[in-house]
Write a protein that holds these residues in place. Structure first.
Motif, mmCIF file in Angstrom:
data_model
loop_
_atom_site.group_PDB
_atom_site.id
_atom_site.type_symbol
_atom_site.label_atom_id
_atom_site.label_comp_id
_atom_site.label_asym_id
_atom_site.label_seq_id
_atom_site.Cartn_x
_atom_site.Cartn_y
_atom_site.Cartn_z
ATOM 1 N N PHE A 143 1.541 -7.032 -5.716
ATOM 2 C CA PHE A 143 0.703 -5.930 -6.196
ATOM 3 C C PHE A 143 1.152 -4.657 -5.480
ATOM 4 O O PHE A 143 1.181 -4.614 -4.246
ATOM 5 C CB PHE A 143 -0.773 -6.188 -5.878
ATOM 6 C CG PHE A 143 -1.319 -7.475 -6.426
ATOM 7 C CD1 PHE A 143 -1.995 -7.501 -7.639
ATOM 8 C CD2 PHE A 143 -1.166 -8.671 -5.722
ATOM 9 C CE1 PHE A 143 -2.508 -8.703 -8.135
ATOM 10 C CE2 PHE A 143 -1.672 -9.865 -6.210
ATOM 11 C CZ PHE A 143 -2.344 -9.886 -7.424
ATOM 12 N N GLU A 144 1.510 -3.635 -6.228
ATOM 13 C CA GLU A 144 1.911 -2.357 -5.640
ATOM 14 C C GLU A 144 0.889 -1.289 -6.026
ATOM 15 O O GLU A 144 0.470 -1.217 -7.182
ATOM 16 C CB GLU A 144 3.297 -1.933 -6.125
ATOM 17 C CG GLU A 144 4.409 -2.856 -5.652
ATOM 18 C CD GLU A 144 5.787 -2.355 -6.020
ATOM 19 O OE1 GLU A 144 6.749 -2.653 -5.288
ATOM 20 O OE2 GLU A 144 5.909 -1.661 -7.063
ATOM 21 N N ILE A 145 0.502 -0.468 -5.038
ATOM 22 C CA ILE A 145 -0.513 0.564 -5.258
ATOM 23 C C ILE A 145 0.036 1.914 -4.825
ATOM 24 O O ILE A 145 0.653 2.032 -3.759
ATOM 25 C CB ILE A 145 -1.788 0.257 -4.449
ATOM 26 C CG1 ILE A 145 -2.305 -1.145 -4.755
ATOM 27 C CG2 ILE A 145 -2.868 1.303 -4.726
ATOM 28 C CD1 ILE A 145 -3.346 -1.641 -3.757
ATOM 29 N N GLY A 189 -3.803 4.211 -7.878
ATOM 30 C CA GLY A 189 -5.023 4.333 -7.094
ATOM 31 C C GLY A 189 -4.832 5.199 -5.876
ATOM 32 O O GLY A 189 -3.710 5.370 -5.383
ATOM 33 N N ASP A 190 -5.920 5.760 -5.390
ATOM 34 C CA ASP A 190 -5.931 6.607 -4.202
ATOM 35 C C ASP A 190 -6.447 5.767 -3.037
ATOM 36 O O ASP A 190 -7.603 5.336 -3.040
ATOM 37 C CB ASP A 190 -6.845 7.813 -4.440
ATOM 38 C CG ASP A 190 -6.771 8.852 -3.326
ATOM 39 O OD1 ASP A 190 -6.418 8.484 -2.178
ATOM 40 O OD2 ASP A 190 -7.083 10.029 -3.592
ATOM 41 N N LEU A 191 -5.614 5.528 -2.051
ATOM 42 C CA LEU A 191 -5.996 4.659 -0.939
ATOM 43 C C LEU A 191 -7.141 5.225 -0.116
ATOM 44 O O LEU A 191 -7.796 4.497 0.631
ATOM 45 C CB LEU A 191 -4.783 4.406 -0.035
ATOM 46 C CG LEU A 191 -3.662 3.585 -0.680
ATOM 47 C CD1 LEU A 191 -2.462 3.497 0.262
ATOM 48 C CD2 LEU A 191 -4.145 2.191 -1.044
ATOM 49 N N LEU A 199 0.849 -1.190 0.000
ATOM 50 C CA LEU A 199 0.000 0.000 0.000
ATOM 51 C C LEU A 199 0.884 1.241 0.000
ATOM 52 O O LEU A 199 1.666 1.455 0.916
ATOM 53 C CB LEU A 199 -0.901 0.002 1.234
ATOM 54 C CG LEU A 199 -1.777 -1.238 1.438
ATOM 55 C CD1 LEU A 199 -2.420 -1.219 2.821
ATOM 56 C CD2 LEU A 199 -2.848 -1.321 0.350
ATOM 57 N N GLY A 200 0.756 2.073 -1.026
ATOM 58 C CA GLY A 200 1.622 3.241 -1.108
ATOM 59 C C GLY A 200 3.069 2.845 -1.307
ATOM 60 O O GLY A 200 3.966 3.276 -0.573
ATOM 61 N N LEU A 256 -7.504 -4.341 -8.221
ATOM 62 C CA LEU A 256 -6.767 -5.504 -7.719
ATOM 63 C C LEU A 256 -7.364 -6.790 -8.278
ATOM 64 O O LEU A 256 -6.640 -7.677 -8.758
ATOM 65 C CB LEU A 256 -6.812 -5.533 -6.195
ATOM 66 C CG LEU A 256 -5.780 -4.736 -5.407
ATOM 67 C CD1 LEU A 256 -6.129 -4.740 -3.923
ATOM 68 C CD2 LEU A 256 -4.380 -5.301 -5.622
ATOM 69 N N MET A 257 -8.684 -6.900 -8.195
ATOM 70 C CA MET A 257 -9.360 -8.105 -8.663
ATOM 71 C C MET A 257 -9.127 -8.320 -10.163
ATOM 72 O O MET A 257 -8.961 -9.458 -10.622
ATOM 73 C CB MET A 257 -10.861 -8.003 -8.372
ATOM 74 C CG MET A 257 -11.211 -7.878 -6.900
ATOM 75 S SD MET A 257 -10.625 -9.288 -5.942
ATOM 76 C CE MET A 257 -11.264 -8.872 -4.312
ATOM 77 N N ALA A 258 -9.103 -7.243 -10.916
ATOM 78 C CA ALA A 258 -8.894 -7.352 -12.358
ATOM 79 C C ALA A 258 -7.510 -7.883 -12.692
ATOM 80 O O ALA A 258 -7.297 -8.463 -13.755
ATOM 81 C CB ALA A 258 -9.100 -5.992 -13.020
ATOM 82 N N ARG A 259 -6.569 -7.697 -11.754
ATOM 83 C CA ARG A 259 -5.200 -8.187 -11.973
ATOM 84 C C ARG A 259 -5.003 -9.587 -11.394
ATOM 85 O O ARG A 259 -3.874 -10.072 -11.316
ATOM 86 C CB ARG A 259 -4.172 -7.222 -11.380
ATOM 87 C CG ARG A 259 -4.160 -5.820 -11.947
ATOM 88 C CD ARG A 259 -4.145 -5.763 -13.452
ATOM 89 N NE ARG A 259 -3.252 -6.757 -14.039
ATOM 90 C CZ ARG A 259 -3.494 -7.391 -15.177
ATOM 91 N NH1 ARG A 259 -4.616 -7.166 -15.840
ATOM 92 N NH2 ARG A 259 -2.621 -8.271 -15.649
ATOM 93 N N GLY A 260 -6.079 -10.233 -10.954
ATOM 94 C CA GLY A 260 -5.988 -11.605 -10.490
ATOM 95 C C GLY A 260 -5.813 -11.770 -8.997
ATOM 96 O O GLY A 260 -5.491 -12.872 -8.527
ATOM 97 N N PHE A 261 -6.022 -10.710 -8.240
ATOM 98 C CA PHE A 261 -5.919 -10.823 -6.784
ATOM 99 C C PHE A 261 -6.969 -11.812 -6.278
ATOM 100 O O PHE A 261 -8.111 -11.796 -6.700
ATOM 101 C CB PHE A 261 -6.137 -9.454 -6.138
ATOM 102 C CG PHE A 261 -6.036 -9.468 -4.638
ATOM 103 C CD1 PHE A 261 -4.800 -9.510 -4.014
ATOM 104 C CD2 PHE A 261 -7.180 -9.447 -3.853
ATOM 105 C CE1 PHE A 261 -4.700 -9.516 -2.635
ATOM 106 C CE2 PHE A 261 -7.093 -9.455 -2.475
ATOM 107 C CZ PHE A 261 -5.848 -9.495 -1.855
#
Length: 287
Positions: free
Chosen positions: A100-102, A148-150, A79-80, A160-165
């Protein structure tokens, strides 16, 4: 936070990268990749370098323990993430993992551009890596850099889900000086989502505490002069309140330690090695 505040907070990503590059260049930590993300290296003070070592070593140690102990493919969500080099550092891990990096789009765009224009980094990317969302994201099965904005985590989750999370997979969420900058209502929403939706999860955080002691007051004042505010600091100001934050939400366990305690737990040979790099006065008070 308004847009100008966002820009200032985004600048802390560069601050963290500069500190890590200083520690790596002097031999405190082993991170051969961070130099590619720092345009103007600076030598930090010994106290900052030593703190960076504890921060880096502590986070890396737990991340690798998590991966090694996972009996099935695991996930890590940063996250961040800023300019963190975790993906590249994990290349030697043999176990299956996904990262996954956000972060803000402005940050992810800079990171993606740096990775792609640097042969030493680009050569380590998965073969299925593609640049997406106008250059602000990187997508692959193994590694996804997501903009993305946390504060709007409900909008981040679908990405996230779209990337397979996968909510059913063992997952470690990371926050290094990130949740502390959010209003507690926003950071609590993130923690609550994890609590309610994940089957097997952990959260590893590195955040500031103790706003009322001498060092804490000095830290707050210094940050204010730069236009920065630790919005979550007073809501969770101590180690106990930090742990209780998770226990109150039904987590099975929560452990919090400060950097001084962590440093004292290092093997004697490691403490001796660090002491030889730079002379430093006692550091218990600031830590």
């Amino acid at each position: 936070m308004n847009s100008s505040s966002d820009v200032i907070v985004q600048g802390t990503s560069n601050d963290a990268a500069v500190s890590r590059e200083s520690a790596a260049r002097l031999g405190y930590i082993d991170d051969p990749f961070i130099r590619y993300f720092v345009k103007r290296p600076q030598r930090r003070a010994p106290l900052i370098n030593r703190g960076t070592h504890s921060r880096f070593d502590g986070m890396q140690r737990i991340i690798r323990q998590f991966i090694n102990r996972s009996s099935s493919p695991c996930q890590i969500v940063s996250l961040g993430a800023g300019m963190d080099t975790l993906y590249f550092l994990l290349q030697q891990q043999q176990q299956l993992w996904r990262l996954f990096e956000i972060d803000f789009a402005e940050i992810t765009a800079k990171k993606a551009a740096t990775v792609y224009k640097t042969p030493a980094l680009r050569s380590l990317l998965p073969q299925d890596m593609v640049v997406a969302n106008g250059g602000t994201e990187l997508h692959s099965h193994e590694y996804s850099l997501i903009s993305g904005d946390l504060r709007e985590f409900a909008n981040v989750v679908p990405k996230l889900m779209a990337r397979g999370f996968d909510c059913s997979q063992p997952t470690l969420f990371l926050s290094e000086c990130v949740l502390i900058y959010l209003d507690p209502k926003h950071s609590d929403q993130i923690i609550s989502w994890i609590t309610e939706n994940m089957k097997h999860a952990g959260i590893l955080t590195y955040e500031q505490i103790l706003p009322h002691d001498r060092f804490g007051q000095m830290m707050i004042e210094n940050l204010r002069t730069r236009g920065l505010e630790l919005r979550g600091l007073h809501a969770y100001p101590t180690l106990q309140s930090t742990s209780q934050r998770f226990l109150d939400r039904g987590w099975h366990s929560a452990v919090a330690v400060d950097l001084a305690t962590f440093h004292e737990s290092l093997p004697e040979n490691e403490q001796s090695r660090l002491a030889k790099i730079e002379f430093m006065d006692e550091w218990e008070d600031p830590i």
